[in-house]
Design a protein around this motif. Sequence first.
Motif, mmCIF file in Angstrom:
data_model
loop_
_atom_site.group_PDB
_atom_site.id
_atom_site.type_symbol
_atom_site.label_atom_id
_atom_site.label_comp_id
_atom_site.label_asym_id
_atom_site.label_seq_id
_atom_site.Cartn_x
_atom_site.Cartn_y
_atom_site.Cartn_z
ATOM 1 N N ARG A 33 0.724 -1.336 0.155
ATOM 2 C CA ARG A 33 -0.008 -0.206 -0.003
ATOM 3 C C ARG A 33 1.071 1.354 0.004
ATOM 4 N NH1 ARG A 33 -3.625 0.749 4.478
ATOM 5 N NH2 ARG A 33 -5.303 1.435 3.140
ATOM 6 N N SER A 34 2.056 1.128 0.399
ATOM 7 C CA SER A 34 2.830 2.361 0.369
ATOM 8 C C SER A 34 3.474 2.543 -1.021
ATOM 9 C CB SER A 34 4.230 2.130 1.313
ATOM 10 O OG SER A 34 5.128 1.152 0.808
ATOM 11 N N GLU A 35 3.297 1.880 -1.887
ATOM 12 C CA GLU A 35 3.440 2.037 -3.243
ATOM 13 C C GLU A 35 2.458 2.439 -4.264
ATOM 14 O OE1 GLU A 35 5.639 -1.577 -4.659
ATOM 15 O OE2 GLU A 35 7.340 -1.107 -3.560
ATOM 16 N N ILE A 36 1.220 2.682 -4.009
ATOM 17 C CA ILE A 36 0.116 3.226 -4.440
ATOM 18 C C ILE A 36 -0.343 4.619 -4.212
ATOM 19 C CG2 ILE A 36 -0.831 0.900 -4.718
ATOM 20 C CD1 ILE A 36 -2.661 1.823 -2.717
ATOM 21 N N ASP A 37 -0.785 5.495 -5.288
ATOM 22 C CA ASP A 37 -0.838 6.723 -5.218
ATOM 23 C C ASP A 37 -2.417 7.220 -5.399
ATOM 24 O OD1 ASP A 37 1.922 7.492 -4.785
ATOM 25 O OD2 ASP A 37 2.158 6.905 -6.818
ATOM 26 N N VAL A 38 -2.743 8.080 -4.953
ATOM 27 C CA VAL A 38 -4.207 8.605 -5.087
ATOM 28 C C VAL A 38 -4.409 9.120 -6.234
ATOM 29 C CG1 VAL A 38 -6.161 10.324 -4.218
ATOM 30 C CG2 VAL A 38 -4.339 8.959 -2.321
ATOM 31 N N GLY A 39 -5.541 8.895 -7.091
ATOM 32 C CA GLY A 39 -5.901 9.279 -8.376
ATOM 33 C C GLY A 39 -7.437 9.693 -8.304
ATOM 34 N N VAL A 40 -8.133 9.098 -7.066
ATOM 35 C CA VAL A 40 -9.638 9.193 -7.228
ATOM 36 C C VAL A 40 -10.225 9.646 -5.764
ATOM 37 C CG1 VAL A 40 -11.708 7.986 -7.191
ATOM 38 C CG2 VAL A 40 -9.932 7.071 -8.511
ATOM 39 N N VAL A 41 -10.941 10.913 -5.843
ATOM 40 C CA VAL A 41 -11.201 11.356 -4.758
ATOM 41 C C VAL A 41 -12.794 11.024 -4.603
ATOM 42 C CG1 VAL A 41 -11.961 13.547 -3.357
ATOM 43 C CG2 VAL A 41 -9.598 13.290 -4.630
ATOM 44 N N HIS A 42 -13.166 10.474 -3.655
ATOM 45 C CA HIS A 42 -14.613 9.997 -3.491
ATOM 46 C C HIS A 42 -15.481 10.832 -2.348
ATOM 47 C CE1 HIS A 42 -18.014 7.341 -4.281
ATOM 48 N NE2 HIS A 42 -18.178 7.566 -3.136
ATOM 49 N N PHE A 43 -16.616 11.367 -2.706
ATOM 50 C CA PHE A 43 -17.790 11.715 -1.607
ATOM 51 C C PHE A 43 -18.643 10.789 -1.576
ATOM 52 C CE2 PHE A 43 -15.711 15.739 -3.658
ATOM 53 C CZ PHE A 43 -15.556 16.586 -2.783
ATOM 54 N N GLY A 44 -18.957 10.604 -0.086
ATOM 55 C CA GLY A 44 -19.777 9.566 0.104
ATOM 56 C C GLY A 44 -19.337 8.244 0.833
ATOM 57 N N VAL A 45 -18.578 8.256 1.494
ATOM 58 C CA VAL A 45 -17.417 6.854 1.584
ATOM 59 C C VAL A 45 -18.413 5.947 2.579
ATOM 60 C CG1 VAL A 45 -15.306 5.926 2.344
ATOM 61 C CG2 VAL A 45 -15.408 7.754 1.151
ATOM 62 N N GLY A 46 -19.522 5.746 2.303
ATOM 63 C CA GLY A 46 -20.579 4.974 3.283
ATOM 64 C C GLY A 46 -20.240 3.384 2.900
ATOM 65 N N GLY A 47 -21.176 2.907 3.249
ATOM 66 C CA GLY A 47 -21.040 1.117 3.279
ATOM 67 C C GLY A 47 -21.093 0.688 1.569
ATOM 68 N N PHE A 48 -22.142 1.457 0.873
ATOM 69 C CA PHE A 48 -21.987 0.933 -0.363
ATOM 70 C C PHE A 48 -20.788 1.042 -1.203
ATOM 71 C CE2 PHE A 48 -23.027 1.397 -4.723
ATOM 72 C CZ PHE A 48 -23.518 0.377 -5.191
ATOM 73 N N HIS A 49 -20.171 2.293 -1.072
ATOM 74 C CA HIS A 49 -18.975 2.537 -1.710
ATOM 75 C C HIS A 49 -18.100 1.526 -1.374
ATOM 76 C CE1 HIS A 49 -15.437 4.633 -3.340
ATOM 77 N NE2 HIS A 49 -14.930 4.812 -2.297
ATOM 78 N N ARG A 50 -17.840 1.296 -0.271
ATOM 79 C CA ARG A 50 -16.595 0.271 0.282
ATOM 80 C C ARG A 50 -17.184 -1.147 -0.235
ATOM 81 N NH1 ARG A 50 -15.919 0.681 5.836
ATOM 82 N NH2 ARG A 50 -18.085 1.217 6.222
ATOM 83 N N ALA A 51 -18.353 -1.400 -0.449
ATOM 84 C CA ALA A 51 -18.651 -2.730 -0.944
ATOM 85 C C ALA A 51 -18.704 -2.945 -2.477
ATOM 86 C CB ALA A 51 -20.144 -3.267 -0.566
ATOM 87 N N HIS A 52 -18.405 -1.835 -3.133
ATOM 88 C CA HIS A 52 -18.908 -1.674 -4.497
ATOM 89 C C HIS A 52 -17.319 -0.986 -5.305
ATOM 90 C CE1 HIS A 52 -20.482 -0.880 -8.470
ATOM 91 N NE2 HIS A 52 -21.119 -1.692 -8.528
ATOM 92 N N GLN A 53 -17.289 0.185 -5.399
ATOM 93 C CA GLN A 53 -16.533 0.797 -6.026
ATOM 94 C C GLN A 53 -14.852 0.522 -5.412
ATOM 95 O OE1 GLN A 53 -18.676 3.884 -5.280
ATOM 96 N NE2 GLN A 53 -20.008 2.428 -6.113
ATOM 97 N N ALA A 54 -14.923 0.600 -4.103
ATOM 98 C CA ALA A 54 -13.484 0.453 -3.595
ATOM 99 C C ALA A 54 -13.092 -1.063 -3.775
ATOM 100 C CB ALA A 54 -13.567 0.934 -1.955
#
Length: 501
Positions: A33-54
């Motif tokens: 995880r130390s070798e990956i960089d942010v390219g996406v900012v997500h608004f609405g980090v609820g359960g669905f986002h974390r079960a799906h897009q993430a």
Amino acid sequence: MVRLKNSTLQDIERSATSRLPEGSTFRVPSYDRSEIDVGVVHFGVGGFHRAHQARYLDELLSQGEAKDFAICGMGVLPNDKFMRDTLAEQDYLYTLVARFPDGHEDIRVIGSIVDYIWAPEDPAGAVEYLAQENIKIVSLTVTEGGYNFNQVTHEYDLENPLVAADLADPEHPRTVFGLVTQALKVRRERGITPFTVRSCDNIQANGDMAKRVFTAHARAVDPELASWIEGNVSFPNSMVDRITPATTDEDRQYVRDAFGYEDGWPVITEDFIQWVMEDDFVNGRPPYEDVEVQMVDDVEPYEKLKLRMLNSSHQGLCYFAHLAGYHKVDEAVSNPLIADFLMAYMMREAKPTLDPVEGIDVDEYARTLISRFTNKYVKDTVPRLCAESSDRIPKWLIPVVQDNLRSGGEVRMAAAIVASWARYAEGIDEQGNSIAIVDNAEEKVRAAAQAQKEDELAFLRDKDFFGDLVDQPRFTEEYVAVLRSLHEVGSLKTLEKLLAD
């Protein structure tokens, strides 16, 4: 007990794997995880986002791909600070438990979220973060009610107090609209390629809607900026699907007991997952097709299928079920009256309004939905489906009614769904228990429902929700008949009558 963190991952994996029942799987991030960089900012980090897009991005990272597209969450609401703090304590890791109908589970620790910004602490700093050149996608799961537009006219509400405050002080925004618009303004001024704005909410043509509201906000700030956004920023439409109940203390305790570690915000979800997305990105994207995301030219047929079948069926079951005293979705849909009513709605009224979807058998899709609803291991709740009805019914169900009124199709089952909402909104179930109505328009909805004693069409008179349905006799006659039946004989007897006729 050990807390989920980067430093405890290997110990957790060994301990949890040794506890697994036969057929279940457990895994932690295989990538550094130390070798990956942010390219996406997500608004609405609820359960669905974390079960799906993430989860999709975590799968790509596990394959050695998308290392420049890790996620930074961004929150604007008071509760988002608690989410930020909880995830920060565990290095933004969390447990995702997918439960299959036969009881076995796929458990994985997700590592694709690596940061989280609570914008109210430093709005200008949040804008600067969004303006960074490495941010290529800004995505949204802000719920159906989060787009600040009128349900009927679809016009952006410039009089919303928070929006008005952002327009008065655009450099210190407090809304997602102000933050994104100001960040795009800064990027334009600095000659930085804009990011893609991607909606992942349950709204038909969600990308088109996002474009409409963000450009409306920008136009109120600077008409030239709005024109630049219209010409340079992409807003791909997408369809997302995975039933994901809200996290409970019982879920947290389950992770402790079953796997032997502490996770402050795990996510429990079903085994089914789907993502259909237009391939329209202005500044690059992860290779989503490598993890079975359907990249297509036109999302609309998939959106209509899902919103008019799955989402509208959720509304079709929840009010009848709540009035009858059900709390769990699987228990409600296991009642043949409710299951048969949902199938009748889908086959008679929703299906005729759909466009052809390549590779999809609509009848089989409907049967699959009933099976998904009866997955008892997901533990989805009826109150969750009843929440925010004033944002859901107008977007998901009313378009079905309008299409059928134009074509001469049936509207009886849809009228019954609206009538069941009206009866539910009175605030008392059939056992005499009070109903906690969770809705941004709760006062207006409850007042309209309680006015039904003197005016049976009172609930339908709100044109913001229903347009001109109150003036459509073919709909109102069915609606009134069901509303009367609900008051006279109750929800299950009413369903029995509907199915018998």
